[in-house]
Design an enzyme around this catalytic site. Structure first.
Site, short mmCIF file in Angstrom:
data_model
loop_
_atom_site.label_atom_id
_atom_site.label_comp_id
_atom_site.label_asym_id
_atom_site.label_seq_id
_atom_site.Cartn_x
_atom_site.Cartn_y
_atom_site.Cartn_z
N SER A 18 -3.48 25.72 -32.00
CA SER A 18 -2.38 23.93 -32.61
C SER A 18 -4.15 23.38 -32.38
O SER A 18 -4.10 22.44 -31.91
CB SER A 18 -1.46 23.61 -32.32
OG SER A 18 -0.85 22.72 -32.58
N SER A 19 -4.68 23.54 -34.30
CA SER A 19 -5.52 21.86 -34.38
C SER A 19 -5.20 20.64 -32.98
O SER A 19 -5.28 20.14 -33.33
CB SER A 19 -5.32 21.96 -35.75
OG SER A 19 -6.34 21.10 -36.18
N ASN A 20 -3.83 19.87 -34.27
CA ASN A 20 -3.13 19.12 -33.94
C ASN A 20 -3.41 18.64 -32.74
O ASN A 20 -3.20 17.62 -31.78
CB ASN A 20 -1.93 18.33 -35.20
CG ASN A 20 -0.96 19.01 -34.17
OD1 ASN A 20 -0.09 17.88 -33.39
ND2 ASN A 20 -0.24 20.15 -34.78
N THR A 77 -5.11 17.52 -42.72
CA THR A 77 -4.45 16.70 -42.31
C THR A 77 -4.48 17.13 -40.96
O THR A 77 -3.50 15.98 -40.87
CB THR A 77 -2.91 17.45 -42.97
OG1 THR A 77 -2.50 18.83 -41.89
CG2 THR A 77 -2.88 18.03 -44.04
N SER A 120 4.01 21.26 -33.39
CA SER A 120 4.50 22.56 -33.68
C SER A 120 5.66 23.20 -32.66
O SER A 120 5.58 24.00 -32.48
CB SER A 120 3.69 23.35 -34.00
OG SER A 120 2.22 22.99 -33.27
N HIS A 158 1.10 25.45 -43.08
CA HIS A 158 -0.66 25.53 -43.24
C HIS A 158 -1.24 25.48 -44.94
O HIS A 158 -2.35 25.48 -45.39
CB HIS A 158 -1.31 26.36 -42.64
CG HIS A 158 -0.79 26.93 -41.02
ND1 HIS A 158 0.22 27.27 -40.61
CD2 HIS A 158 -1.00 25.34 -39.89
CE1 HIS A 158 0.60 27.07 -39.32
NE2 HIS A 158 -0.01 25.96 -39.02
N CYS A 162 3.55 22.62 -46.03
CA CYS A 162 4.10 21.38 -46.16
C CYS A 162 4.30 20.37 -47.54
O CYS A 162 2.53 20.98 -47.69
CB CYS A 162 3.59 20.47 -44.47
SG CYS A 162 3.92 18.97 -44.83
N GLU A 203 -5.20 25.98 -42.75
CA GLU A 203 -5.28 25.27 -44.14
C GLU A 203 -6.65 24.82 -44.87
O GLU A 203 -6.41 24.33 -45.87
CB GLU A 203 -4.58 24.50 -43.49
CG GLU A 203 -4.45 22.53 -44.05
CD GLU A 203 -4.08 21.73 -43.21
OE1 GLU A 203 -3.27 21.21 -42.13
OE2 GLU A 203 -4.58 20.55 -43.96
#
Ligand code: 0O3
Ligand code: SF4
Length: 333
Positions: free
Chosen positions: A239-241, A181, A284, A91, A113, A143
């Site tokens: 986990s945001s995504n 992101t 992830s 992150h 990343c 992040e």
């Protein structure tokens, strides 16, 4: 000789109607793959323990597997003994963290990343040109802390359209936006539209900050969610995504959607009256956890999953240069 083919199995209407659909792409993105391999290779190369600042990626199974191999996860660098090796998570970290590591004489391997690093570069460039930067993202997310730390005097956080009315800038002609992101693409577009209404001269990032993997997984879940009775998203709660995939599934018409860390968290009651189950996973999430969910469904009379392909992914990132250098040196020795 006649062959008795037996009586054809009659599926109960329920079973005949059942379907399982699997999003493709799902699971590991290039940045997560690189970050996890980085810790594994660091353990092979330097031996345990290898310290990792924060969770390398936001998945509790990934973290506990690496712990089992000798990684030690810390919240802050003062927990790392001087002179030891520490890996920075996917992150990203702020320049202040890099400085702190140098002050403590730590050997660092940066698994940020490259697509997060790209956003850091954009922040530095806009700040260098003295723009006020509106960073769209979630407060407290690592992040966001890393990106904001590149230019704290120029960056303010905008969490969504509701924050836009309260934004104060020095010069409405010199405002730019950037984002985390792993946000919802649709919600971010709404936020940007609201910002642009207030600041028509708003400058866009040079390329999408919401990365290819986030975008692809959201498009894929839309495809399998719109007529699903249930969408199961595999991923951890921080986990945001992954959390965004549940929201996108519900917004796309899924009758219900839940996030689980693994099959053990599925509530049997979710399956009552359910014909179509769709499954996906965050960036992830190791694939064996998805396999576990599919096995759980199979045991309850759901058929083999049909993959629904919406994009091909082939991106691979090279490992961090500092690690590659040490791996080369070890090979020569
Ligand atoms: O940023 P997010 O909470 O979604 O993080 P994950 O679950 O570890 O997924 C990888 C994303 C990432 C490292 C930053 O883009
Ligand atoms: Fe990189 Fe995107 Fe994966 Fe984050 S989600 S690690 S930005 S590829």
């Amino acid at each position: 000789m006649s062959t008795d083919l037996g009586t054809p199995a009659v599926l109960s209407p329920d079973e005949a109607e059942r379907a399982v659909r699997l999003a493709a792409p799902r699971g590991y993105c290039a940045g997560v793959d690189r970050a996890v391999i980085t810790v594994e290779k660091a353990l092979d190369l330097y031996g345990a323990p290898v310290y990792v600042r924060k969770q390398i990626v936001h998945n509790k199974h990934v973290v506990s597997n690496l712990e089992g191999r000798g990684a030690i996860f810390v919240e802050e660098l003062d927990e790392v003994p001087e002179g030891r090796t520490v890996v920075f998570s996917a992150h990203g970290v702020s320049p202040a963290v890099h400085r702190q590591a140098a002050d403590r004489g730590l050997k660092t391997i940066d698994a940020t990343c490259p697509l997060v690093t790209k956003v850091h570069h954009e922040a530095k460039r806009f700040a260098g040109e003295d723009y006020d930067i509106l960073l769209i993202g979630h407060e407290g997310h690592e992040e966001v802390e890393g990106t904001a730390g590149e230019a704290p005097a120029h960056i303010q956080l905008v969490q969504g359209p509701d924050d836009v009315a309260g934004i104060e800038v020095r010069d409405p002609e010199r405002v730019a936006w950037l984002s985390q992101t792993t946000l919802s693409v649709d919600e971010t577009l709404e936020t940007v539209a609201a910002i642009r209404e207030r600041f028509p001269a708003l400058l866009d990032p040079p390329s999408d900050d919401i990365c290819y993997a986030t975008q692809n997984r959201q498009l894929a879940v839309k495809e399998i969610a719109h007529d699903a009775d249930l969408v199961i998203v595999v991923g951890s709660g921080n986990s945001s995504n992954s959390v965004r995939l549940v929201e996108v599934a519900l917004e796309s018409g899924a009758k219900a959607s839940y996030r689980v860390d693994d099959a053990s968290e599925i509530d049997e009651a979710w399956l009552e009256g359910v014909s179509t189950v769709s499954v996906t996973s965050g960036a992830s999430v190791p694939e064996d956890l998805v396999d576990g969910v599919l096995a759980f469904l199979a045991e309850r009379g759901y058929p083999d999953a049909q993959a629904v392909h919406t994009a091909e992914e082939s991106l691979i990132f090279a490992l961090p240069p500092e690690l590659r250098r040490d791996m080369r040196a070890a090979q020569k020795a």
